[in-house]
Design an enzyme around this catalytic site. Structure first.
Site, mmCIF file in Angstrom:
data_model
loop_
_atom_site.group_PDB
_atom_site.id
_atom_site.type_symbol
_atom_site.label_atom_id
_atom_site.label_comp_id
_atom_site.label_asym_id
_atom_site.label_seq_id
_atom_site.Cartn_x
_atom_site.Cartn_y
_atom_site.Cartn_z
ATOM 1 N N ARG A 25 -31.958 38.218 -6.593
ATOM 2 C CA ARG A 25 -31.709 37.280 -5.479
ATOM 3 C C ARG A 25 -31.222 38.046 -4.243
ATOM 4 O O ARG A 25 -30.415 38.962 -4.328
ATOM 5 C CB ARG A 25 -30.642 36.267 -5.929
ATOM 6 C CG ARG A 25 -30.187 35.295 -4.841
ATOM 7 C CD ARG A 25 -28.893 35.740 -4.191
ATOM 8 N NE ARG A 25 -28.327 34.733 -3.311
ATOM 9 C CZ ARG A 25 -27.374 34.985 -2.419
ATOM 10 N NH1 ARG A 25 -26.883 36.190 -2.306
ATOM 11 N NH2 ARG A 25 -26.913 34.024 -1.654
ATOM 12 N N GLY A 65 -29.559 37.321 -0.353
ATOM 13 C CA GLY A 65 -28.941 36.274 0.468
ATOM 14 C C GLY A 65 -29.261 36.425 1.940
ATOM 15 O O GLY A 65 -30.267 37.039 2.330
ATOM 16 N N ASP A 66 -28.394 35.883 2.773
ATOM 17 C CA ASP A 66 -28.631 35.876 4.223
ATOM 18 C C ASP A 66 -28.231 37.188 4.901
ATOM 19 O O ASP A 66 -28.719 37.497 5.988
ATOM 20 C CB ASP A 66 -27.830 34.739 4.873
ATOM 21 C CG ASP A 66 -26.332 34.920 4.642
ATOM 22 O OD1 ASP A 66 -25.930 35.156 3.472
ATOM 23 O OD2 ASP A 66 -25.558 34.844 5.617
ATOM 24 N N THR A 114 -20.857 34.992 6.931
ATOM 25 C CA THR A 114 -20.464 35.084 5.523
ATOM 26 C C THR A 114 -20.392 33.678 4.937
ATOM 27 O O THR A 114 -19.928 32.760 5.604
ATOM 28 C CB THR A 114 -19.109 35.797 5.353
ATOM 29 O OG1 THR A 114 -18.688 35.630 3.986
ATOM 30 C CG2 THR A 114 -18.022 35.253 6.269
ATOM 31 N N GLY A 115 -20.880 33.546 3.723
ATOM 32 C CA GLY A 115 -20.853 32.233 3.102
ATOM 33 C C GLY A 115 -22.020 32.061 2.147
ATOM 34 O O GLY A 115 -22.626 33.062 1.726
ATOM 35 N N THR A 135 -18.338 39.489 1.430
ATOM 36 C CA THR A 135 -19.194 40.084 2.473
ATOM 37 C C THR A 135 -18.309 40.648 3.567
ATOM 38 O O THR A 135 -17.190 40.167 3.773
ATOM 39 C CB THR A 135 -20.166 39.051 3.105
ATOM 40 O OG1 THR A 135 -21.134 38.674 2.137
ATOM 41 C CG2 THR A 135 -20.895 39.558 4.321
ATOM 42 N N GLY A 162 -25.284 32.006 1.182
ATOM 43 C CA GLY A 162 -26.448 32.565 1.861
ATOM 44 C C GLY A 162 -27.659 31.660 1.954
ATOM 45 O O GLY A 162 -28.363 31.661 2.970
HETATM 46 N N1 ASP Z 1 -23.573 35.474 2.408
HETATM 47 C C1 ASP Z 1 -23.507 36.277 1.231
HETATM 48 C C2 ASP Z 1 -24.710 35.988 0.374
HETATM 49 O O1 ASP Z 1 -25.090 34.841 0.260
HETATM 50 C C3 ASP Z 1 -22.272 36.059 0.423
HETATM 51 C C4 ASP Z 1 -21.012 35.827 1.201
HETATM 52 O O2 ASP Z 1 -20.953 36.073 2.385
HETATM 53 O O3 ASP Z 1 -20.039 35.410 0.617
HETATM 54 O O4 ASP Z 1 -25.227 36.890 -0.222
#
Ligand code: ASP
Length: 341
Positions: free
Chosen positions: A230, A232-233, A253-254, A202, A256
């Site tokens: 799907r 994400g956040d 980022t992470g 991200t 989600g």
């Molecule tokens: N947050 C992003 C998601 O869940 C992925 C990421 O930031 O690594 O889609």
């Protein structure tokens, strides 16, 4: 006698004024020592994803390429802010640079879904008006962050998805690419090994401009191997992106699913607004206490209304960089790098 008294009173008043001046200066200095700077003219912070990157496994060449990519994106946003441009323009431009760079999991370098496709999400928010725009699950828009901004400024909605979002982007004259654009064989093969370990990513940017306006944006290919469209956040306002001039701008980022359920980006702003926490206190608490305890891995970049920067993460590493008008800045990847300003 009367004259003597009024001289004495004058002396006392001057003394009090001098004393409070010295005290005010001291208070400001202590604030700076704590990392709470006085208002920066402008400030920018970016991320290129959080994950399991450690110095031992990252090839030197790749390390340099990532730093170069971050540096170019940061410089692009910084240039806009220096010239008095808006935080929204800086955020969009910096993110576009990273979307066009196949190293990052956004735009060109988006990871693959379970079915071998690329589905992209992005969002942007204007801290001065709380206007926001997002696209999710898009497959053919070259720069999803620009589509998100168009949703914000040229539609009555906050989020558009899939084919509807593509149709809207076409109508807005944005660049549409065949879905294969997001597949680069050479890059894919080069990075295949590392992507096995580092499945997500991200990109994001937060900025404060000379007019005191905050903005935040986030763009992603999502989690590799994702299924069933799907989302994400990253395109969710309040989870992956949030900006409010009275508090801060945040991009996450992470993992989600955790960032959505813990409404991470808004939570940081709310702790500042309702509890009076500093940016660093609020963001460290949400990422390293609340989210870490819940098992959600990742991090955020954020900037507050006075230009303080915070970049906490609870994963092994996070691609991150910042610059502020007082001349400070840097590019960081690993945990052991000291990114405290
Ligand atoms: N947050 C992003 C998601 O869940 C992925 C990421 O930031 O690594 O889609």
């Amino acid at each position: 006698m009367k004259r003597k008294l009024s001289f004495f009173a004058l002396f006392i008043i001057i003394g009090i004024i001098l004393y409070s001046c010295v005290n005010e200066k001291k208070a400001k200095e202590t604030q700076s020592a704590k990392g709470q700077v006085e208002r920066q003219e402008w400030a920018i912070v970016i991320h290129g994803g959080a994950g399991a990157m450690s110095k031992d496994i990252m090839p030197h060449e790749l390390d340099s390429l990532y730093r170069e990519g971050l540096s170019l994106a940061l410089a692009t946003g910084k240039e806009i802010l220096l010239k008095g441009g808006s935080s929204l323009d800086a955020v969009e431009a910096a993110i576009r640079m990273m979307e066009d760079n196949p190293l990052f999991n956004a735009g060109k370098g988006a990871v693959f879904t379970h079915d071998g496709k690329n589905e992209l999400d992005a969002s942007i928010m204007d801290g001065s008006s709380l206007a926001a725009g997002a696209v999710a699950c898009v497959t053919d828009i070259k720069n999803p962050i620009t589509a998100a901004r168009c949703v914000m400024t040229k539609s009555e909605h906050v989020m558009l998805t899939g084919t509807g979002a593509s149709q809207f982007a076409k109508e807005q004259g944005l660049e549409i690419v065949p879905p294969e654009y997001f597949f680069t064989e050479r890059r894919y093969n080069d990075l295949k090994e590392i992507l096995k370990k580092e499945k997500n990513g991200t990109v994001g940017c937060c900025a404060l401009d000379k007019n005191g306006n905050l903005a935040a944006g986030t763009s992603t290919g999502g989690m590799a191997n994702k299924r069933y469209n799907r989302v994400g956040d990253s395109p969710i306002i309040g989870a992956g992106t949030y900006a409010n001039n009275i508090t801060c701008a945040v991009s996450a980022t992470g993992h989600g699913e955790y960032f959505i359920r813990w409404t991470v980006a808004h939570d940081i702003s709310a702790l500042m607004e309702y509890k009076g926490l500093s940016l660093r206190e609020a963001s460290e608490f949400v990422i390293n206490d609340k989210l870490a305890k819940a098992g959600g891995s990742g991090g955020v970049i954020c900037v507050d209304k006075t230009g303080n920067i915070s970049m906490p993460f609870n994963s092994q590493g996070m691609f991150r960089a910042f610059a502020t008008s007082d001349g400070k800045g840097g590019i960081f990847i690993y945990k052991e790098e000291d990114d405290k300003r």
